[in-house]
Each structure stands twice: as C-alpha cells, then as structure tokens.
Design a protein around this motif. Structure first.
Motif, PDB file in Angstrom:
ATOM      1  N   GLN A 134     103.439 -48.238 104.659  1.00  0.00           N
ATOM      2  CA  GLN A 134     103.951 -48.213 106.023  1.00  0.00           C
ATOM      3  C   GLN A 134     103.555 -49.499 106.741  1.00  0.00           C
ATOM      4  OE1 GLN A 134     103.625 -44.428 108.237  1.00  0.00           O
ATOM      5  NE2 GLN A 134     102.582 -43.630 106.434  1.00  0.00           N
ATOM      6  N   HIS A 135     104.505 -50.042 107.479  1.00  0.00           N
ATOM      7  CA  HIS A 135     104.267 -51.288 108.180  1.00  0.00           C
ATOM      8  C   HIS A 135     103.940 -51.034 109.645  1.00  0.00           C
ATOM      9  CE1 HIS A 135     106.802 -52.516 104.687  1.00  0.00           C
ATOM     10  NE2 HIS A 135     105.833 -53.411 104.606  1.00  0.00           N
ATOM     11  N   VAL A 136     103.120 -51.918 110.191  1.00  0.00           N
ATOM     12  CA  VAL A 136     102.641 -51.774 111.565  1.00  0.00           C
ATOM     13  C   VAL A 136     102.736 -53.129 112.257  1.00  0.00           C
ATOM     14  CG1 VAL A 136     100.678 -51.130 113.016  1.00  0.00           C
ATOM     15  CG2 VAL A 136     101.026 -49.980 110.825  1.00  0.00           C
ATOM     16  N   PRO A 137     103.248 -53.172 113.485  1.00  0.00           N
ATOM     17  CA  PRO A 137     103.313 -54.454 114.202  1.00  0.00           C
ATOM     18  C   PRO A 137     101.918 -55.045 114.411  1.00  0.00           C
ATOM     19  CG  PRO A 137     104.694 -52.813 115.270  1.00  0.00           C
ATOM     20  CD  PRO A 137     103.885 -52.082 114.249  1.00  0.00           C
ATOM     21  N   VAL A 138     101.826 -56.349 114.226  1.00  0.00           N
ATOM     22  CA  VAL A 138     100.584 -57.071 114.493  1.00  0.00           C
ATOM     23  C   VAL A 138     100.584 -57.496 115.960  1.00  0.00           C
ATOM     24  CG1 VAL A 138      99.251 -59.152 113.954  1.00  0.00           C
ATOM     25  CG2 VAL A 138     100.327 -57.836 112.106  1.00  0.00           C
ATOM     26  N   ASP A 139      99.508 -57.205 116.666  1.00  0.00           N
ATOM     27  CA  ASP A 139      99.432 -57.493 118.099  1.00  0.00           C
ATOM     28  C   ASP A 139      99.012 -58.928 118.397  1.00  0.00           C
ATOM     29  OD1 ASP A 139      99.970 -54.729 118.953  1.00  0.00           O
ATOM     30  OD2 ASP A 139      98.010 -54.312 118.052  1.00  0.00           O
ATOM     31  N   VAL A 140      98.099 -59.443 117.593  1.00  0.00           N
ATOM     32  CA  VAL A 140      97.567 -60.793 117.819  1.00  0.00           C
ATOM     33  C   VAL A 140      97.545 -61.542 116.488  1.00  0.00           C
ATOM     34  CG1 VAL A 140      95.572 -62.152 118.552  1.00  0.00           C
ATOM     35  CG2 VAL A 140      96.120 -60.006 119.728  1.00  0.00           C
ATOM     36  N   THR A 141      98.118 -62.745 116.473  1.00  0.00           N
ATOM     37  CA  THR A 141      98.057 -63.577 115.281  1.00  0.00           C
ATOM     38  C   THR A 141      97.054 -64.705 115.493  1.00  0.00           C
ATOM     39  OG1 THR A 141      99.903 -64.966 116.010  1.00  0.00           O
ATOM     40  CG2 THR A 141     100.430 -63.059 114.632  1.00  0.00           C
ATOM     41  N   VAL A 142      96.423 -65.118 114.408  1.00  0.00           N
ATOM     42  CA  VAL A 142      95.367 -66.127 114.493  1.00  0.00           C
ATOM     43  C   VAL A 142      95.591 -67.216 113.453  1.00  0.00           C
ATOM     44  CG1 VAL A 142      93.609 -64.614 115.477  1.00  0.00           C
ATOM     45  CG2 VAL A 142      93.905 -64.703 112.997  1.00  0.00           C
ATOM     46  N   ARG A 143      94.950 -68.362 113.714  1.00  0.00           N
ATOM     47  CA  ARG A 143      95.012 -69.512 112.826  1.00  0.00           C
ATOM     48  C   ARG A 143      93.607 -69.963 112.432  1.00  0.00           C
ATOM     49  NH1 ARG A 143      99.308 -73.719 115.645  1.00  0.00           N
ATOM     50  NH2 ARG A 143     101.160 -72.361 115.643  1.00  0.00           N
ATOM     51  N   ASP A 144      93.558 -70.810 111.444  1.00  0.00           N
ATOM     52  CA  ASP A 144      92.293 -71.373 110.996  1.00  0.00           C
ATOM     53  C   ASP A 144      91.565 -72.061 112.153  1.00  0.00           C
ATOM     54  OD1 ASP A 144      90.374 -72.220 108.974  1.00  0.00           O
ATOM     55  OD2 ASP A 144      91.190 -74.238 109.258  1.00  0.00           O
ATOM     56  N   GLY A 145      90.286 -71.765 112.287  1.00  0.00           N
ATOM     57  CA  GLY A 145      89.457 -72.417 113.285  1.00  0.00           C
ATOM     58  C   GLY A 145      89.386 -71.713 114.623  1.00  0.00           C
ATOM     59  N   GLU A 146      90.271 -70.752 114.873  1.00  0.00           N
ATOM     60  CA  GLU A 146      90.242 -70.040 116.151  1.00  0.00           C
ATOM     61  C   GLU A 146      89.012 -69.135 116.238  1.00  0.00           C
ATOM     62  OE1 GLU A 146      93.719 -67.951 117.341  1.00  0.00           O
ATOM     63  OE2 GLU A 146      95.076 -69.600 116.879  1.00  0.00           O
ATOM     64  N   TRP A 147      88.585 -68.890 117.485  1.00  0.00           N
ATOM     65  CA  TRP A 147      87.446 -68.010 117.745  1.00  0.00           C
ATOM     66  C   TRP A 147      87.925 -66.722 118.396  1.00  0.00           C
ATOM     67  CZ3 TRP A 147      82.492 -69.170 116.215  1.00  0.00           C
ATOM     68  CH2 TRP A 147      82.277 -70.491 115.774  1.00  0.00           C
ATOM     69  N   ILE A 148      87.408 -65.611 117.940  1.00  0.00           N
ATOM     70  CA  ILE A 148      87.760 -64.307 118.491  1.00  0.00           C
ATOM     71  C   ILE A 148      86.471 -63.521 118.747  1.00  0.00           C
ATOM     72  CG2 ILE A 148      90.021 -64.252 117.360  1.00  0.00           C
ATOM     73  CD1 ILE A 148      88.789 -62.337 115.264  1.00  0.00           C
ATOM     74  N   LEU A 149      86.627 -62.298 119.236  1.00  0.00           N
ATOM     75  CA  LEU A 149      85.493 -61.407 119.492  1.00  0.00           C
ATOM     76  C   LEU A 149      84.441 -62.114 120.358  1.00  0.00           C
ATOM     77  CD1 LEU A 149      85.062 -59.737 115.971  1.00  0.00           C
ATOM     78  CD2 LEU A 149      86.475 -58.988 117.891  1.00  0.00           C
ATOM     79  N   ASN A 150      84.909 -62.519 121.557  1.00  0.00           N
ATOM     80  CA  ASN A 150      84.030 -63.189 122.527  1.00  0.00           C
ATOM     81  C   ASN A 150      83.393 -64.454 121.953  1.00  0.00           C
ATOM     82  OD1 ASN A 150      84.418 -61.209 124.595  1.00  0.00           O
ATOM     83  ND2 ASN A 150      83.001 -59.856 123.505  1.00  0.00           N
ATOM     84  N   SER A 151      84.198 -65.166 121.160  1.00  0.00           N
ATOM     85  CA  SER A 151      83.781 -66.457 120.574  1.00  0.00           C
ATOM     86  C   SER A 151      82.579 -66.331 119.648  1.00  0.00           C
ATOM     87  CB  SER A 151      83.489 -67.488 121.672  1.00  0.00           C
ATOM     88  OG  SER A 151      84.653 -67.756 122.430  1.00  0.00           O
ATOM     89  N   LYS A 152      82.401 -65.147 119.068  1.00  0.00           N
ATOM     90  CA  LYS A 152      81.310 -64.933 118.114  1.00  0.00           C
ATOM     91  C   LYS A 152      81.785 -65.043 116.663  1.00  0.00           C
ATOM     92  CE  LYS A 152      78.251 -63.813 121.303  1.00  0.00           C
ATOM     93  NZ  LYS A 152      77.062 -64.666 121.605  1.00  0.00           N
ATOM     94  N   CYS A 153      83.105 -64.995 116.482  1.00  0.00           N
ATOM     95  CA  CYS A 153      83.687 -64.957 115.135  1.00  0.00           C
ATOM     96  C   CYS A 153      84.745 -66.041 115.001  1.00  0.00           C
ATOM     97  CB  CYS A 153      84.292 -63.581 114.880  1.00  0.00           C
ATOM     98  SG  CYS A 153      85.276 -63.465 113.381  1.00  0.00           S
ATOM     99  N   GLN A 154      84.620 -66.856 113.960  1.00  0.00           N
ATOM    100  CA  GLN A 154      85.596 -67.918 113.703  1.00  0.00           C
ATOM    101  C   GLN A 154      86.499 -67.528 112.536  1.00  0.00           C
ATOM    102  OE1 GLN A 154      84.179 -71.762 112.277  1.00  0.00           O
ATOM    103  NE2 GLN A 154      85.700 -72.802 113.548  1.00  0.00           N
ATOM    104  N   ILE A 155      87.797 -67.723 112.725  1.00  0.00           N
ATOM    105  CA  ILE A 155      88.779 -67.464 111.676  1.00  0.00           C
ATOM    106  C   ILE A 155      88.742 -68.597 110.659  1.00  0.00           C
ATOM    107  CG2 ILE A 155      91.221 -67.153 111.140  1.00  0.00           C
ATOM    108  CD1 ILE A 155      90.003 -64.842 112.743  1.00  0.00           C
ATOM    109  N   LEU A 156      88.642 -68.248 109.391  1.00  0.00           N
ATOM    110  CA  LEU A 156      88.702 -69.232 108.317  1.00  0.00           C
ATOM    111  C   LEU A 156      89.916 -68.941 107.451  1.00  0.00           C
ATOM    112  CD1 LEU A 156      84.989 -69.281 107.068  1.00  0.00           C
ATOM    113  CD2 LEU A 156      86.047 -70.760 108.783  1.00  0.00           C
ATOM    114  N   ALA A 157      90.816 -69.903 107.346  1.00  0.00           N
ATOM    115  CA  ALA A 157      91.937 -69.756 106.418  1.00  0.00           C
ATOM    116  C   ALA A 157      91.390 -69.896 104.999  1.00  0.00           C
ATOM    117  CB  ALA A 157      92.988 -70.819 106.694  1.00  0.00           C
ATOM    118  N   THR A 158      91.573 -68.854 104.196  1.00  0.00           N
ATOM    119  CA  THR A 158      91.076 -68.865 102.816  1.00  0.00           C
ATOM    120  C   THR A 158      92.207 -68.437 101.874  1.00  0.00           C
ATOM    121  OG1 THR A 158      90.108 -66.669 103.314  1.00  0.00           O
ATOM    122  CG2 THR A 158      88.623 -68.570 103.285  1.00  0.00           C
ATOM    123  N   PRO A 159      93.244 -69.262 101.766  1.00  0.00           N
ATOM    124  CA  PRO A 159      94.406 -68.900 100.943  1.00  0.00           C
ATOM    125  C   PRO A 159      94.081 -68.915  99.459  1.00  0.00           C
ATOM    126  CG  PRO A 159      94.561 -71.178 101.649  1.00  0.00           C
ATOM    127  CD  PRO A 159      93.373 -70.595 102.372  1.00  0.00           C
TER     128      PRO A 159
END
Length: 235
Positions: A134-159
C-alpha cells in the motif's frame, strides 16, 4: 534526544528473523525510522510500549528507502495515526506515494525472467508482495545535508541499496541510523545484501561515507546496533 533500538522478532517459513527499526525520543514526541513489513504495526507498537513510550505520541515517520520490510506497515500507521508526518528523500517519495514504479519491483521482475523453475515460485511471491504494497503520500521530502528534528539530525544521501536511500546522522549523540546502507555482520559494518543493491559501487561508497563519520553507535536495520566505542575498548 535519544535513540532506542526496537528489536522485532518474527518467524517466516520455520526460520527466526529480526529487524531493528529505530525510535527517536525527543521529550514526549516520538519519531519512528522505518515501518516494518506489512501487518507489523502491532509488533512495533508493542515494542514501543515495552520501551516505556506511548505510540500515541508518534509524530513523525522517516522512511530510509522503498522496500517491503521498510514501508510495509506504513499505511497502517497512517490510518491509525493520521496526523503523523511522513518524511522521505525526494528520490524515494514518488515510489512510496505510488506515483512511480519502484526500482525494487523493476529489479524483481527482471530477476524473475532468469530464475530456474525451482526459484520461480519464490520469485513470483516476492513480485506479488511488492505489487500489493500500500502506498502512502509523503508529507516532507528531504535532500542530502538537510537538518531535521530541530536541527539535531542531518540527512545523509547513501545511495546504492536503492538510488534514493538516506541515512540519519546525529552529531551530538555520535550516532547514525543506517537503514540498509550498512548491516552489522560479525561486529563489522558491511554492505547490506550486495546481490540486491541497485548500484553496488554506490553502495560501497555510501558505506565508506558512514564509516568515515567515526560515530560511536551505528543503528543498522538488519543486524542491530554496533557500538564502535565499546568494540574499541574490548580490543
């Protein structure tokens, strides 16, 4: 903020298996990283309760990539907790949302064409499972280097495992949630299921990127938590 490993044990065709979603706790707000196989929501909820937290406080679900064992119960979570915010990479969002065919399904169908008669039934079962997710809409998309969760977590692109796979880096905690960019085997970080990587060379580069962080803790979806600091002390 802290990270809690959620060991989910189950049996399949007479064999015992485990997966390890992560729970990020910030005050009373909970963030779940990856949602398990289809029908696994009750197992994950039970483990959250066991860890002393209320699943009703679940605010966010982060999906590291599209695979049946990571998005399988996502629709169930969204149905029960409709206000939960779902986060995924820009590259994975179209497949999670059902707007594009997943790389994993394309791969599985291609492999099916070359399987022996003995392998065909299991291959067909896997293709059918992927088609029924079952598919579900994604509410927020992120990119490599972005910070989330009150700038405590950095997104790392790991393809590599998939093209849009992401991992999560928590500098203040000295921790990384790897998804399937790494797996713990014999107390080491290695590429997860290299035979199923969409791009093995990229997967190896992503693994090296995670290792280069020299984090103290790596939370692997398969194999569980690897404590680098503890391992060093033991040596």
């Amino acid at each position: 903020m802290n990270i809690i490993e959620l060991p989910i044990e189950f049996e399949y065709e007479g064999h015992s298996y485990s997966i390890y979603p992560s729970l990020i706790v910030s005050g009373k707000e909970l963030t779940l990283v990856d949602a398990g196989y289809p029908l696994f929501m009750p197992l994950i909820e039970k483990e959250i309760l066991k860890q002393g937290h209320d699943p009703a406080n679940l605010k966010t679900i982060i999906i590291t990539h599209y695979d049946d064992d990571h998005i399988g119960a996502l629709a169930d979570f969204r149905a029960k907790y409709p206000s939960v915010v779902i986060i995924a990479s820009e590259a994975e969002a179209p497949t999670i949302s059902g707007m594009a065919k997943s790389e994993r399904l394309v791969q599985a169908e291609a492999l099916l064409e070359h399987m022996s008669e003995e392998e065909q039934p299991s291959g067909e079962t896997f293709v059918d499972l992927l088609k029924k997710l079952q598919h579900v809409p994604v509410d927020v998309t992120v990119r490599d280097g972005e910070w989330i969760l009150n700038s405590k977590c950095q997104i790392l692109a790991t393809p590599g495992h998939t093209s849009g796979h992401i991992s999560l880096y928590f500098p203040e905690l000295g921790s990384v949630i790897t998804g399937d960019a790494a797996v713990k085997e014999q107390n080491e970080l290695v590429v997860a299921n290299p035979q199923y990587c969409i791009d093995l060379a990229s997967a190896e580069q992503s693994l090296n990127r995670l290792k280069a962080l020299q984090a103290q803790s790596y939370y692997c979806y398969h194999g569980g938590k690897l404590e680098i600091g503890l391992r060093a002390q033991q040596k």
